[in-house]
Design an enzyme around this catalytic site. Structure first.
Site, short mmCIF file in Angstrom:
data_model
loop_
_atom_site.label_atom_id
_atom_site.label_comp_id
_atom_site.label_asym_id
_atom_site.label_seq_id
_atom_site.Cartn_x
_atom_site.Cartn_y
_atom_site.Cartn_z
N TRP A 34 9.74 18.85 12.23
CA TRP A 34 9.39 20.01 13.07
C TRP A 34 8.49 20.93 12.25
CZ3 TRP A 34 13.68 17.46 14.87
CH2 TRP A 34 13.96 17.53 16.23
N TRP A 36 7.69 24.43 12.16
CA TRP A 36 8.07 25.62 11.39
C TRP A 36 9.23 25.34 10.44
CZ3 TRP A 36 10.37 30.67 13.94
CH2 TRP A 36 11.43 30.38 14.77
N GLN A 107 4.38 25.35 17.71
CA GLN A 107 5.54 26.19 17.36
C GLN A 107 5.01 27.44 16.65
OE1 GLN A 107 8.49 24.00 15.06
NE2 GLN A 107 10.09 24.48 16.53
N GLY A 166 10.02 28.47 19.38
CA GLY A 166 11.06 28.10 18.42
C GLY A 166 12.44 28.61 18.82
N ASP A 168 14.45 28.22 21.71
CA ASP A 168 14.53 27.44 22.96
C ASP A 168 15.14 28.13 24.19
OD1 ASP A 168 14.00 25.94 20.74
OD2 ASP A 168 15.24 24.25 21.29
N TYR A 366 23.56 29.31 20.58
CA TYR A 366 22.19 29.00 20.14
C TYR A 366 21.34 30.27 20.00
CZ TYR A 366 19.14 24.93 19.44
OH TYR A 366 18.34 23.97 18.91
N TRP A 367 20.22 30.37 20.72
CA TRP A 367 19.36 31.56 20.55
C TRP A 367 19.75 32.69 21.49
CZ3 TRP A 367 16.43 31.83 16.36
CH2 TRP A 367 16.01 30.64 15.75
N GLU A 410 23.56 25.96 10.81
CA GLU A 410 22.33 26.26 11.56
C GLU A 410 22.28 27.74 11.99
OE1 GLU A 410 21.99 23.70 14.95
OE2 GLU A 410 19.90 24.24 15.35
C1 GLC Z 1 15.67 23.66 17.73
C2 GLC Z 1 15.25 25.09 17.38
C3 GLC Z 1 13.84 25.05 16.80
C4 GLC Z 1 13.83 24.12 15.60
C5 GLC Z 1 14.38 22.74 15.94
C6 GLC Z 1 14.61 21.89 14.70
O1 GLC Z 1 14.90 23.13 18.72
O2 GLC Z 1 15.32 25.92 18.48
O3 GLC Z 1 13.41 26.33 16.45
O4 GLC Z 1 12.54 24.00 15.11
O5 GLC Z 1 15.62 22.86 16.57
O6 GLC Z 1 15.40 22.56 13.77
#
Ligand code: GLC
Length: 439
Positions: A34, A36, A107, A166, A168, A366-367, A410
């Site tokens: 991924w 970022w 991202q 980023g 989600d 999560y977020w 995480e």
């Molecule tokens: C999830 C997160 C994202 C991250 C990915 C891998 O999708 O929301 O920000 O890059 O996981 O860790």
């Protein structure tokens, strides 16, 4: 635990996720590369292995699209994962790089920051060689943002999927998507409570508790939007021409603005020129961030790109203009007051991804509430830019405490620190190394 031991523990996490030239975010749940995540990982690696950190960032370029976009995922074709090449089919786009499978969106652009931070750990000649190696790709990436994602040329770029932010399942996006494009079949799934049927096919909830992840109907919506983009072959112009829904995201724009500045610093160190039109866009962006300020609520918000209305849902992105460095001291003081409010963000383990008093807050989902180490890291930097060292210190100490109590999880409950999500999560480990290594 002593600092050196903590650093050693975090380095072990990065080693266990190291796949040679790039690092997976976590075993099982996130087996691909991924964008970022690799940037944050490189920042940690840079403290003890600059050659490996360099490789982590150079490896991202192999996925760069012919139009300059850096995709948010580069697939490891051996990995069995629910969002692999079959879902994305990047070859449908003529702009996709040949011979490599990637996603079709980007991202948050923290690459210039990562290049700069890794460069800081190098000697001058090594740094200049590294900057020169990355410069053309960075330039193409930032140019892509302004060419394809700022069609009104107003300085604010647009995002077309929440995965591009980023974050989600972040409330402003979920509200907006549900409101504008939720298809009837997903509405029926909700009304008839059929999501249990779809739960059977979820891989992520076999690895972590379902209550900590995005709920199923929101997941279906994310994949629904992804399929719409695939149908248009990830062509931003096509997508935006008939868009019902896309967002000027305050989190993404803040990060881009700061990274534009860093790209200028890299160019300066190399004695290179940033093309005039791009410099003009950079300047416009800094000023345009003010268009996302809602005076009535005294907050920065995301804005619907089509209707141009604010999405009045506060979240971690509303504070991120601090990281941009582009806002006035007065605005920064307002944001810092909100950040330091116990009823919003100033919990025992800050900074929650949604204010704890918001109706959308959920302490482990999560977020939608938990504290994440990468957003903490960005805010620590933002607070320091505006001279609020005391606040930066509290966030730094809380982040390190979470790691020493629970390891590289995480995310964590902002209220009591309950650890959640993946184990051995790379960016948590990497950014803790960075925070612990500061003088
Ligand atoms: C999830 C997160 C994202 C991250 C990915 C891998 O999708 O929301 O920000 O890059 O996981 O860790």
């Amino acid at each position: 635990m002593r600092k050196a031991l903590l650093i050693e523990q975090a380095q072990k996490v990065l080693k266990s996720n190291d796949l040679g030239t790039w690092t997976r975010p976590a075993p099982g749940l996130y087996p691909h590369q991924w964008l970022w995540d690799s940037c944050f990982t490189a920042i940690g690696l840079g403290h003890y292995d600059t050659a490996r950190a360099r490789q982590e960032l150079v490896s991202l370029i192999r996925g760069q699209w012919l139009n300059g976009m850096l995709p948010h995922m580069i697939f490891d074709e051996d990995a069995n994962h629910f969002t692999g090449p079959h879902v994305w089919q990047s070859h449908l786009s003529a702009a996709a790089p040949p011979g490599i499978e990637t996603s079709g969106i980007t991202q948050p652009p923290v690459l210039a920051e990562a290049v700069w931070r890794v460069g800081e750990q190098m000697r001058k000649t090594e740094r200049q060689r590294f900057f020169a190696e990355m410069f053309a790709s960075l330039l193409r990436y930032h140019s892509w943002f302004y060419r394809e994602r700022d069609l009104h040329e107003d300085g604010l770029v647009v995002s077309i999927h929440p995965w591009e932010t980023g974050l989600d399942n972040t409330p402003p996006w979920i509200d907006e998507m549900t409101h504008n494009i939720e298809p009837v079949w997903i509405r029926l799934v909700k009304i008839l409570k059929l999501s249990r049927l779809f739960d059977l096919f979820r891989q992520d909830t076999r690895l972590v508790p379902a209550s900590d992840r995005i709920n199923t109907s929101v997941s279906l919506l994310l994949f629904h939007v992804q399929r719409r983009l695939r149908r248009k072959h990830y062509d931003s112009l096509e997508i935006l021409r008939r868009s019902h829904f896309s967002i000027n995201d305050v989190f993404v724009n803040s990060i881009l603005i700061r990274n534009n500045q860093i790209l200028e610093d890299i160019a300066h160190e190399l004695g290179e020129e940033i093309p005039m039109d791009l410099r003009t866009s950079f300047k416009k962006s800094r000023a345009a961030l003010e268009d996302l300020w809602c005076e009535e609520d005294k907050r920065y918000y995301c804005r619907n790109y089509v209707t141009r209305e604010w999405i009045r849902s506060p979240y971690i992105g509303s504070l991120m203009p601090l990281y941009s460095g582009a806002i006035s001291r007065q605005r920064a003081a307002i944001l810092i007051k909100q950040l330091r409010d116990d009823l919003q963000y100033w919990t025992k383990y800050p900074v929650p991804s949604v204010p704890i008093s918001a109706p959308t807050y959920h302490h482990l989902r999560y977020w939608q509430g938990p504290s994440w180490i990468n957003t903490n890291w960005l805010l620590i930097d933002g607070l320091r830019q505006y001279g609020y060292f005391h606040g930066a210190r509290k966030i730094k100490d809380a982040s390190i405490e979470l790691f020493s109590l629970h390891g590289a999880r995480e995310y964590f409950s902002a209220i009591d620190g309950t650890p959640s999500g993946a184990n051995n999560f790379s960016w948590t480990a990497a950014l803790i190394i960075d925070l612990l290594s500061e003088k």
